[in-house]
Design an enzyme around this catalytic site. Structure first.
Site, short mmCIF file in Angstrom:
data_model
loop_
_atom_site.label_atom_id
_atom_site.label_comp_id
_atom_site.label_asym_id
_atom_site.label_seq_id
_atom_site.Cartn_x
_atom_site.Cartn_y
_atom_site.Cartn_z
N ARG A 1 12.43 -3.96 11.89
CA ARG A 1 11.05 -4.43 12.38
C ARG A 1 10.70 -3.78 13.73
O ARG A 1 11.56 -4.10 14.65
CB ARG A 1 10.63 -5.86 12.34
CG ARG A 1 10.64 -6.49 11.06
CD ARG A 1 9.56 -5.94 10.17
NE ARG A 1 9.32 -6.61 8.65
CZ ARG A 1 9.95 -6.10 7.80
NH1 ARG A 1 10.42 -4.93 7.78
NH2 ARG A 1 9.61 -6.64 6.44
N GLU B 1 1.71 -0.85 12.63
CA GLU B 1 1.88 0.09 11.58
C GLU B 1 0.56 0.24 10.74
O GLU B 1 -0.20 -1.03 10.35
CB GLU B 1 2.94 -0.26 10.63
CG GLU B 1 4.31 -0.09 11.44
CD GLU B 1 5.63 -0.83 10.45
OE1 GLU B 1 5.26 -0.96 9.49
OE2 GLU B 1 6.59 -0.85 10.92
N HIS C 1 7.62 3.61 7.56
CA HIS C 1 8.34 2.11 6.90
C HIS C 1 8.48 2.62 5.52
O HIS C 1 8.06 2.06 4.62
CB HIS C 1 7.50 1.25 7.10
CG HIS C 1 7.79 -0.19 7.07
ND1 HIS C 1 7.42 -1.24 7.75
CD2 HIS C 1 8.82 -0.53 6.38
CE1 HIS C 1 8.27 -2.44 7.13
NE2 HIS C 1 9.05 -2.13 6.37
C1 DGY Z 1 10.85 -5.56 3.22
O1 DGY Z 1 10.99 -5.47 1.88
O2 DGY Z 1 10.94 -6.20 4.18
C2 DGY Z 1 11.04 -3.91 3.86
O3 DGY Z 1 10.57 -3.78 5.07
C3 DGY Z 1 10.20 -3.07 2.94
O4 DGY Z 1 8.96 -3.40 3.07
#
Ligand code: DGY
Length: 323
Positions: free
Chosen positions: A238, A267, A286
């Site tokens: 993240r 994002e 992402h």
């Molecule tokens: C998640 O599953 O948390 C990943 O970041 C993909 O969105």
């Protein structure tokens, strides 16, 4: 069985919506699209279940949904949910661990390779018609095979990444976790280390830990100062785990060589972000779990989770909430 009301706040792949509609009344409304925001808000008062992802759920939203029993996130990460508040309100939170492990690990290793071998830059070089003579050393990359990989967070994805690095690329692996975890690899191929050791000894530092109050802003000026000048930072977890300004400063001061980033503070990445076209940053949108197979498996698991929960059965993966 009683039909309940499910609000779908992100598009589902073909077949999954129909599975929900077979058992429940369904409203599809994506609050990220301005034209659908009102429909989303109007659906909340009678919602028993929510399914979606990439949208922050807060207390104000939960106040509007007094009948809510379960939220099913189409993601493994649960940082967009107020965990204590869900626990207090007895709302179950489900997520999708496991099904995305290998594709995210593939992608993160691609970022390791791509940023070290300058793949995006070289591709652009050809595309722009600049390949007119043999490549000079100003366009060379750096080897990956045999270099040291540091992993911050050693859950399923961290371990899958370690397997690729240690067994496929003969890389010594160091990993840092809060609690002791076995490496899962043959003796000597990977070892647990302090954060300081990982930062000081790794050629690649890959972040795969969840965003929590403890990890927010964890990689800042002090951490960059400890890294090798030839190191590359990869963030596949993240954005807010890394202090973006500190990263830009570290790149400018040549404290590290580069970064491969799949996640950001905001994002989609704002157009004016200096990370968007920084010459030493490989930025991706992402996309760690973004394959046809994996996104379909995540949606299937999320639908299974909500159907099971609304039938009063244990879902495949409920996130443990504070009580
Ligand atoms: C998640 O599953 O948390 C990943 O970041 C993909 O969105």
């Amino acid at each position: 069985m009683e039909r309940k009301h499910v609000v779908v706040y992100r598009d589902l792949p073909p077949g999954e919506l129909e599975r929900l509609q077979a058992e429940h009344d369904v409203t599809c409304a994506d609050p990220r699209k301005p034209a659908q925001m009102q429909a989303f808000l109007d659906a909340l008062p009678s919602a028993h279940g929510l399914i979606g992802s990439s949208y922050s759920i807060d207390d104000a939203l939960l106040d509007r949904a007094p009948s809510l029993e379960v939220i099913s996130s189409i993601s493994v990460g649960i940082d967009q949910f107020p965990l204590a508040s869900l626990g207090r309100r007895h709302i179950m939170l489900c997520h999708t661990p496991g099904v995305l492990t290998e594709s995210v690990a593939d992608f993160l290793f691609a970022l390791v390779l791509g940023s070290s071998r300058r793949l995006v830059e070289l591709g652009r070089y050809v595309q722009q018609g600049r390949w007119k003579k043999n490549l000079g050393n100003d366009m060379f990359g750096w080897d990956v095979y045999g270099k040291t990989l540091g992993i911050l967070g050693y859950g399923r994805i961290g371990q899958a990444l370690a397997r690729r690095a240690a067994l496929g690329f003969n890389m010594p692996v160091l990993y840092h976790t809060r609690r002791p975890v076995d490496s899962g690899l043959p003796q000597g191929r990977a070892r647990a280390a302090t954060l300081q050791e990982v930062l000081r000894q790794s050629d690649f530092v890959v972040i795969v830990m969840p965003l929590t109050p403890e990890t927010r802003g964890m990689i800042g000026p002090d951490e960059f100062a400890q890294m090798k000048p030839q190191a590359i930072l990869i963030n596949g977890a993240r954005g807010p785990i890394v202090q973006e300004q500190a990263l830009l400063d570290a790149l400018d001061r040549n404290q590290i060589r580069g970064a491969g980033l799949d996640v950001f503070d905001v994002e989609p990445l704002p157009q004016d972000s200096p990370l968007r076209d920084h010459p030493r940053v490989t930025a991706t949108p992402h996309a760690g779990s973004a394959t046809h197979e994996t996104r379909a498996a995540m949606a299937r698991m999320a639908v299974d989770n909500i159907l099971l929960a609304l039938r009063g059965k244990p879902p495949l993966a409920a996130y443990p909430l504070p009580t």
